[in-house]
Scaffold this motif. Structure first.
Motif, mmCIF file in Angstrom:
data_model
loop_
_atom_site.group_PDB
_atom_site.id
_atom_site.type_symbol
_atom_site.label_atom_id
_atom_site.label_comp_id
_atom_site.label_asym_id
_atom_site.label_seq_id
_atom_site.Cartn_x
_atom_site.Cartn_y
_atom_site.Cartn_z
ATOM 1 N N ILE A 157 1.049 -1.068 -5.170
ATOM 2 C CA ILE A 157 1.668 -1.894 -6.196
ATOM 3 C C ILE A 157 1.440 -3.351 -5.837
ATOM 4 O O ILE A 157 1.262 -3.702 -4.657
ATOM 5 N N ILE A 158 1.420 -4.186 -6.843
ATOM 6 C CA ILE A 158 1.297 -5.630 -6.646
ATOM 7 C C ILE A 158 2.562 -6.260 -7.190
ATOM 8 O O ILE A 158 2.869 -6.128 -8.386
ATOM 9 N N VAL A 159 3.316 -6.923 -6.316
ATOM 10 C CA VAL A 159 4.574 -7.571 -6.683
ATOM 11 C C VAL A 159 4.315 -9.069 -6.769
ATOM 12 O O VAL A 159 3.817 -9.672 -5.815
ATOM 13 N N ARG B 114 11.890 -5.142 -7.492
ATOM 14 C CA ARG B 114 11.949 -6.103 -8.596
ATOM 15 C C ARG B 114 13.395 -6.396 -8.980
ATOM 16 O O ARG B 114 13.791 -7.553 -9.151
ATOM 17 N N MET B 115 14.214 -5.344 -9.090
ATOM 18 C CA MET B 115 15.611 -5.550 -9.461
ATOM 19 C C MET B 115 16.375 -6.323 -8.384
ATOM 20 O O MET B 115 17.220 -7.162 -8.707
ATOM 21 N N GLU C 193 0.821 -1.210 0.000
ATOM 22 C CA GLU C 193 0.000 0.000 0.000
ATOM 23 C C GLU C 193 0.855 1.260 0.000
ATOM 24 O O GLU C 193 1.915 1.302 0.613
ATOM 25 N N ARG C 194 0.367 2.265 -0.677
ATOM 26 C CA ARG C 194 0.941 3.614 -0.704
ATOM 27 C C ARG C 194 2.367 3.652 -1.244
ATOM 28 O O ARG C 194 3.218 4.378 -0.762
ATOM 29 N N GLU C 195 2.629 2.855 -2.258
ATOM 30 C CA GLU C 195 3.923 2.871 -2.932
ATOM 31 C C GLU C 195 3.687 2.951 -4.437
ATOM 32 O O GLU C 195 2.578 2.739 -4.916
ATOM 33 N N ASP C 196 4.756 3.242 -5.185
ATOM 34 C CA ASP C 196 4.626 3.419 -6.623
ATOM 35 C C ASP C 196 5.813 2.792 -7.345
ATOM 36 O O ASP C 196 6.469 1.890 -6.814
ATOM 37 N N ILE D 144 9.562 2.180 -5.516
ATOM 38 C CA ILE D 144 9.779 0.983 -4.693
ATOM 39 C C ILE D 144 9.594 -0.283 -5.521
ATOM 40 O O ILE D 144 10.337 -1.253 -5.374
ATOM 41 N N GLY D 145 8.607 -0.282 -6.398
ATOM 42 C CA GLY D 145 8.344 -1.465 -7.219
ATOM 43 C C GLY D 145 9.538 -1.870 -8.062
ATOM 44 O O GLY D 145 9.923 -3.041 -8.097
#
Length: 116
Positions: free
Chosen positions: A71-73, A47-48, A36-39, A42-43
């Motif tokens: 975001i959904i990781v 991921r990297m 929640e509350r990230e874009d 951070i994603g």
């Protein structure tokens, strides 16, 4: 104006978890983490970092909608590891890396402030 308040982009509402975990029912060793509350900042970093782990077969993220601040990781791992282990390891590694960066920056700032 119909735009949401700016604080809604980064303040997690009362009673909402910052990170939630959902195991994939179709693929073994796969899961989704909703943060929640990230874009993208951070994603992409997360991921990297996940891609550096040899047990991670797939790591990706998406923003469901521009007005939804989450975001959904998705993580898929080999049988030796679990998505939760890979996620926790990536977060811990990033924490150490950012601590090192901060310490190096502060040391350089102290060195330069003495010179001037």
């Amino acid at each position: 104006m119909n735009a949401p308040d700016r604080y809604e982009r980064f303040v997690v509402p009362e009673g909402t978890k910052k990170v939630s975990y959902e195991r994939d029912t179709k693929i073994i060793n796969a899961a989704s983490f909703t943060i929640e509350r990230e874009d993208h900042t951070i994603g992409n970093i997360l991921r990297m970092q996940l891609h550096r782990d040899e047990n991670v077969l797939f790591a990706g993220y998406k923003l469901p909608h521009p007005l939804q601040y989450k975001i959904i990781v998705r993580i898929h791992t080999a049988s030796q590891s679990s998505p939760m282990q890979a996620y926790n390891q990536a977060i811990n590694d990033l924490d150490k890396e950012l601590d090192h960066l901060r310490n190096a920056f502060e040391a350089e700032m102290a060195r330069h402030s003495r010179d001037y």
